[in-house]
Design a protein around this motif. Sequence first.
Motif, short mmCIF file in Angstrom:
data_model
loop_
_atom_site.label_atom_id
_atom_site.label_comp_id
_atom_site.label_asym_id
_atom_site.label_seq_id
_atom_site.Cartn_x
_atom_site.Cartn_y
_atom_site.Cartn_z
N ARG A 56 0.81 -1.23 0.00
CA ARG A 56 0.00 0.00 0.00
C ARG A 56 0.84 1.28 0.00
O ARG A 56 0.55 2.21 -0.75
N PRO A 57 1.92 1.36 0.80
CA PRO A 57 2.71 2.61 0.78
C PRO A 57 3.28 2.91 -0.61
O PRO A 57 3.40 4.08 -0.98
N LEU A 58 3.63 1.87 -1.36
CA LEU A 58 4.17 2.11 -2.71
C LEU A 58 3.06 2.62 -3.64
O LEU A 58 3.28 3.56 -4.42
N ALA A 81 -11.30 4.64 2.13
CA ALA A 81 -11.98 4.00 3.26
C ALA A 81 -13.47 4.31 3.17
O ALA A 81 -13.86 5.46 2.97
N GLY A 82 -14.29 3.29 3.32
CA GLY A 82 -15.74 3.49 3.32
C GLY A 82 -16.37 3.57 1.95
O GLY A 82 -17.60 3.71 1.84
N LEU A 83 -15.58 3.51 0.89
CA LEU A 83 -16.15 3.59 -0.46
C LEU A 83 -16.75 2.25 -0.89
O LEU A 83 -16.19 1.19 -0.58
N LEU A 117 -7.41 -1.50 -5.61
CA LEU A 117 -8.41 -0.84 -4.77
C LEU A 117 -8.53 -1.49 -3.40
O LEU A 117 -8.68 -0.79 -2.38
N THR A 118 -8.47 -2.83 -3.34
CA THR A 118 -8.56 -3.46 -2.02
C THR A 118 -7.30 -3.17 -1.21
O THR A 118 -7.37 -2.95 0.00
N THR A 119 -6.14 -3.10 -1.86
CA THR A 119 -4.91 -2.76 -1.12
C THR A 119 -4.99 -1.33 -0.59
O THR A 119 -4.54 -1.02 0.51
#
Length: 320
Positions: free
Chosen positions: A24-26, A165-167, A188-190
Motif C-alpha cells: 500500500r505505501p508504494l 476508506a468506506g467507499l 483498490l482493495t490494497t
Amino acid sequence: MTPSLQLDPQGRLRHLLTTEGLPRPLLERLLDRAEPYARASEAGFKKDPLLTGKTVVNLFFENSTRTRTTFELAAARLSADVVNLHVQASSTAKGETLLDTLKTIEAMQVDLFVIRHEASGAAHFFAERAAPGVAILNAGDGRHAHPTQALLDSFTIRRHKKSFAGLSVAIVGDIVHSRVARSNIHALTTLGVTDLRLVGPTTLMPAGIDQLAPGLSIEHDLMRGLDGVDVVILLRLQKERMVGAFLPSLGEFHRDYGLTAARLARLKPDVLLMHPGPINRGVEISGDIAYGERSVILEQVQHGVAVRMAVMAEILGGSQ
Ligand code: CP
C-alpha cells in the motif's frame, strides 16, 4: 507474479507488471507522485527535465489508443527519448521472436520498455530476461494485468472521493476477459476499499474471482449490484477475446447490464461513472451518458499521462 521481480531488495520499484502484491505505501507513493504532474499539466506546465538522456521504447503488439499515446506523452514530458516500434512493420513480421526483439532493441542502450501483448505473462517473460537496469512496464498482457490503468483509476477516484476508506465500488460487465478488473481488484482493495462488487452475468464471471482479495462480492443483478455505490467502473465487452457463446446477444447484454440515463438517475447523486475505454456505445453504456455530468471517463485518460509519468519517474528518476 512475485513481488520480488517487481521490487528490488530495498523495496523499490524496478518493473511494473501487476498491482498484485504491491504494498500500500508504494501504491500511495505513486499516486502522490502523480499529483504534481497532474497539477503542473493543468496549469500549462508540461515539461520536466527529469529523464533527460534516458530512452523509452513502446512495444505494442496489440492495438491501443489511450495507453500507447499517454505513455508516449508521459516519456516525452519527462524529456526522455521515445521510440515507438511499429510491430507490424518490424522484423517480428518475419518471424523474429519476442525475446530476440527485446534483446535487439535492448542492445541500443534502452532504459525502459513499455509492453502490450495479447498473451498473459508477456511482460513477466520480458522482465525475467531483461538486462540488469532495464525496466519493463506492463501496458496490458492478455487477461492478466493492466497495472497503470488501475493506478490511474485509483488516482481519479482519490481526486474525487479523497479517501478509499468506506467507499463502495462496483466493477460491471465482462469480468472474465478483463485485465483492468483484475488490476483494479488488487489496487483498490490494497488501498482500503472494503466493499468491492463484481457485477455481471454468470458467463462473464470467472469461477473463484471473489477469492482474489478480501471484501469482494459477486452480484448478477445490475441494480442490486449498484445499490448505494460511490463508484461504477464499467468494462468494455471484449468481443475480440470471446470464443464461444458467452452471451445470447449484445442487445440482451445492454438490456440486462447496460448503464442508461434512467438507471444512472437511480444511483447516488455524486456517483462516479468510469470506464477504461474504448467504450462500446449502446452495449455496456448508453452514448448519452458517456461524457455526461457523472462521467469521469475523459479525466481517466487525462490522468493516464500524470500517473505514467509518476511510474517512469519512480523507476528511472530516483527517489524524491
Ligand atoms: N484503457 C485502455 O487500455 O485503452 P487502449 O486500449 O486504447 O490503450
